[in-house]
Design an enzyme around this catalytic site. Structure first.
Site, PDB file in Angstrom:
ATOM      1  N   ASN A 187      26.212 -16.586   3.617  1.00  0.00           N
ATOM      2  CA  ASN A 187      26.084 -17.939   3.059  1.00  0.00           C
ATOM      3  C   ASN A 187      25.299 -17.924   1.746  1.00  0.00           C
ATOM      4  O   ASN A 187      25.610 -18.676   0.828  1.00  0.00           O
ATOM      5  CB  ASN A 187      25.445 -18.890   4.072  1.00  0.00           C
ATOM      6  CG  ASN A 187      26.459 -19.390   5.084  1.00  0.00           C
ATOM      7  OD1 ASN A 187      27.321 -20.200   4.750  1.00  0.00           O
ATOM      8  ND2 ASN A 187      26.380 -18.874   6.301  1.00  0.00           N
TER       9      ASN A 187
ATOM     10  N   GLY B  19      23.389 -12.709   5.181  1.00  0.00           N
ATOM     11  CA  GLY B  19      23.359 -13.441   3.916  1.00  0.00           C
ATOM     12  C   GLY B  19      24.714 -13.778   3.313  1.00  0.00           C
ATOM     13  O   GLY B  19      24.815 -13.941   2.091  1.00  0.00           O
TER      14      GLY B  19
ATOM     15  N   ASN C 164      20.299 -27.360   5.936  1.00  0.00           N
ATOM     16  CA  ASN C 164      20.627 -26.221   6.802  1.00  0.00           C
ATOM     17  C   ASN C 164      22.117 -26.224   7.079  1.00  0.00           C
ATOM     18  O   ASN C 164      22.730 -27.281   7.175  1.00  0.00           O
ATOM     19  CB  ASN C 164      19.861 -26.369   8.132  1.00  0.00           C
ATOM     20  CG  ASN C 164      20.207 -25.281   9.137  1.00  0.00           C
ATOM     21  OD1 ASN C 164      20.174 -24.089   8.809  1.00  0.00           O
ATOM     22  ND2 ASN C 164      20.552 -25.671  10.348  1.00  0.00           N
TER      23      ASN C 164
ATOM     24  N   GLU D 259      31.787 -22.953   6.515  1.00  0.00           N
ATOM     25  CA  GLU D 259      30.412 -22.773   6.017  1.00  0.00           C
ATOM     26  C   GLU D 259      30.350 -22.446   4.528  1.00  0.00           C
ATOM     27  O   GLU D 259      29.590 -23.061   3.778  1.00  0.00           O
ATOM     28  CB  GLU D 259      29.701 -21.659   6.796  1.00  0.00           C
ATOM     29  CG  GLU D 259      29.497 -21.983   8.251  1.00  0.00           C
ATOM     30  CD  GLU D 259      28.694 -20.911   8.965  1.00  0.00           C
ATOM     31  OE1 GLU D 259      27.630 -20.519   8.463  1.00  0.00           O
ATOM     32  OE2 GLU D 259      29.127 -20.463  10.039  1.00  0.00           O
TER      33      GLU D 259
ATOM     34  N   MET E 138      16.624 -17.837  10.842  1.00  0.00           N
ATOM     35  CA  MET E 138      16.499 -17.919  12.293  1.00  0.00           C
ATOM     36  C   MET E 138      15.063 -18.162  12.738  1.00  0.00           C
ATOM     37  O   MET E 138      14.496 -17.381  13.512  1.00  0.00           O
ATOM     38  CB  MET E 138      17.039 -16.630  12.929  1.00  0.00           C
ATOM     39  CG  MET E 138      18.473 -16.340  12.584  1.00  0.00           C
ATOM     40  SD  MET E 138      19.590 -17.669  13.080  1.00  0.00           S
ATOM     41  CE  MET E 138      21.155 -16.994  12.538  1.00  0.00           C
TER      42      MET E 138
ATOM     43  N   ILE F  60      12.573 -21.668  13.773  1.00  0.00           N
ATOM     44  CA  ILE F  60      12.449 -23.129  13.830  1.00  0.00           C
ATOM     45  C   ILE F  60      11.149 -23.526  13.133  1.00  0.00           C
ATOM     46  O   ILE F  60      10.096 -22.946  13.384  1.00  0.00           O
ATOM     47  CB  ILE F  60      12.508 -23.634  15.290  1.00  0.00           C
ATOM     48  CG1 ILE F  60      13.922 -23.387  15.833  1.00  0.00           C
ATOM     49  CG2 ILE F  60      12.146 -25.112  15.373  1.00  0.00           C
ATOM     50  CD1 ILE F  60      14.141 -23.835  17.267  1.00  0.00           C
ATOM     51  N   LEU F  61      11.255 -24.492  12.228  1.00  0.00           N
ATOM     52  CA  LEU F  61      10.100 -24.898  11.422  1.00  0.00           C
ATOM     53  C   LEU F  61       9.433 -26.130  12.036  1.00  0.00           C
ATOM     54  O   LEU F  61      10.114 -27.016  12.561  1.00  0.00           O
ATOM     55  CB  LEU F  61      10.564 -25.171   9.991  1.00  0.00           C
ATOM     56  CG  LEU F  61      11.126 -23.919   9.294  1.00  0.00           C
ATOM     57  CD1 LEU F  61      12.004 -24.285   8.112  1.00  0.00           C
ATOM     58  CD2 LEU F  61      10.008 -22.971   8.893  1.00  0.00           C
TER      59      LEU F  61
ATOM     60  N   HIS G  37      24.810 -25.189   9.966  1.00  0.00           N
ATOM     61  CA  HIS G  37      24.899 -24.841  11.387  1.00  0.00           C
ATOM     62  C   HIS G  37      26.370 -24.620  11.742  1.00  0.00           C
ATOM     63  O   HIS G  37      27.221 -25.427  11.363  1.00  0.00           O
ATOM     64  CB  HIS G  37      24.293 -25.960  12.249  1.00  0.00           C
ATOM     65  CG  HIS G  37      24.311 -25.624  13.701  1.00  0.00           C
ATOM     66  ND1 HIS G  37      23.418 -24.733  14.264  1.00  0.00           N
ATOM     67  CD2 HIS G  37      25.164 -25.989  14.688  1.00  0.00           C
ATOM     68  CE1 HIS G  37      23.710 -24.588  15.548  1.00  0.00           C
ATOM     69  NE2 HIS G  37      24.770 -25.336  15.827  1.00  0.00           N
TER      70      HIS G  37
HETATM   71  C1  GAR Z   1      25.813 -18.445   9.961  1.00  0.00           C
HETATM   72  O1  GAR Z   1      26.947 -18.579  10.779  1.00  0.00           O
HETATM   73  C2  GAR Z   1      24.945 -19.671  10.066  1.00  0.00           C
HETATM   74  O2  GAR Z   1      25.660 -20.862  10.167  1.00  0.00           O
HETATM   75  C3  GAR Z   1      24.207 -19.387  11.349  1.00  0.00           C
HETATM   76  O3  GAR Z   1      23.930 -18.006  11.283  1.00  0.00           O
HETATM   77  C4  GAR Z   1      24.897 -17.344  10.483  1.00  0.00           C
HETATM   78  C5  GAR Z   1      24.193 -16.596   9.365  1.00  0.00           C
HETATM   79  O4  GAR Z   1      25.088 -15.811   8.634  1.00  0.00           O
HETATM   80  N1  GAR Z   1      23.034 -20.195  11.455  1.00  0.00           N
HETATM   81  C6  GAR Z   1      22.572 -20.676  12.611  1.00  0.00           C
HETATM   82  O5  GAR Z   1      23.072 -20.410  13.672  1.00  0.00           O
HETATM   83  C7  GAR Z   1      21.354 -21.576  12.488  1.00  0.00           C
HETATM   84  N2  GAR Z   1      21.157 -22.325  13.686  1.00  0.00           N
HETATM   85  P1  GAR Z   1      24.761 -15.270   7.183  1.00  0.00           P
HETATM   86  O6  GAR Z   1      23.389 -14.607   7.222  1.00  0.00           O
HETATM   87  O7  GAR Z   1      25.854 -14.251   6.922  1.00  0.00           O
HETATM   88  O8  GAR Z   1      24.805 -16.422   6.220  1.00  0.00           O
END
Ligand code: GAR
Length: 203
Positions: free
Chosen positions: A16, A14, A110, A183, A93, A95-96, A112
């Protein structure tokens, strides 16, 4: 002041989500308010972050509901109950399906951790994205924020930011640099951009 209600969907650490919470506090997000966090993992540290920020959270488990359809129906129920205007996938994580993404057309974004269309789509998530970028030998990677449609990582791009790859990078080091430099910046900025459009439409 009229604000867009934001739901953040999470699965793990979490960071982000934290960037979004901090951006709301600092005023970078001024047209939206995070009113709901939904996790598909009961042990996600993101749930602690929501609790610490005083944000309502819900856990929705596919394993308990038995199918992707039942899982998505429950997500829809929880999200619609909270009168959400925009859904942010922040390390979510799962896919919808097209049924779900069509229900919220142009309302789901989203983040990425690569420069789409590189290293994206089914199977590219978390550290796997950075492992693939390093294995290919690209010199630049980054992050992308995009709308979510039925094609994994295939929706319209909202923002991108490039990040340099350095000698000696491991997937973990690169992941951290992309989070810090890209991000955690472009996700709040993109969220604010969409929220301000939603608020204008509401007025
Ligand atoms: C982040 O790097 C995000 O971009 C990636 O997972 C991580 C989650 O970190 N998402 C994907 O790969 C989606 N395809 P967080 O839980 O610390 O935000």
């Amino acid at each position: 002041m009229l604000k867009a209600n934001i739901a953040v969907l999470v699965s793990g650490g979490g960071t982000n989500l934290q960037a979004l919470i901090d951006a709301e506090k600092s005023g970078i997000i001024s047209n939206g308010s995070i009113t709901l966090v939904v996790s598909n993992n009961a042990n996600a540290y993101a749930l602690e972050r929501a609790k610490n920020a005083g944000i309502k959270s819900r856990v929705v488990l596919k394993s308990a509901l038995g199918s992707q359809e039942a899982f998505e129906n429950e997500l829809i129920r929880v999200i619609d109950d909270a009168k959400i205007d925009i859904i942010v996938l922040a390390g979510f994580m799962s896919i919808l399906s097209a049924k779900f993404t069509k229900h919220y057309e142009n309302k789901i974004i989203n983040v990425h951790p690569s420069l789409i269309p590189s290293f994206c789509g089914k199977g590219f998530y978390g550290l796997k994205v950075h492992e693939a970028a390093l294995a290919y030998g690209v010199k630049v990677s980054g992050a992308t924020v995009h709308f979510v449609n039925e094609i994994p990582d295939g929706g319209k791009i909202i923002m991108q930011k490039a990040v340099e790859i350095k000698d000696g990078d491991t997937p973990e080091i690169l992941q951290k640099r992309i989070m810090e430099e890209a991000e955690w910046k472009i996700l709040p900025l993109s969220c604010e951009k969409i929220c301000s459009q939603i608020v204008k439409e509401k007025k």
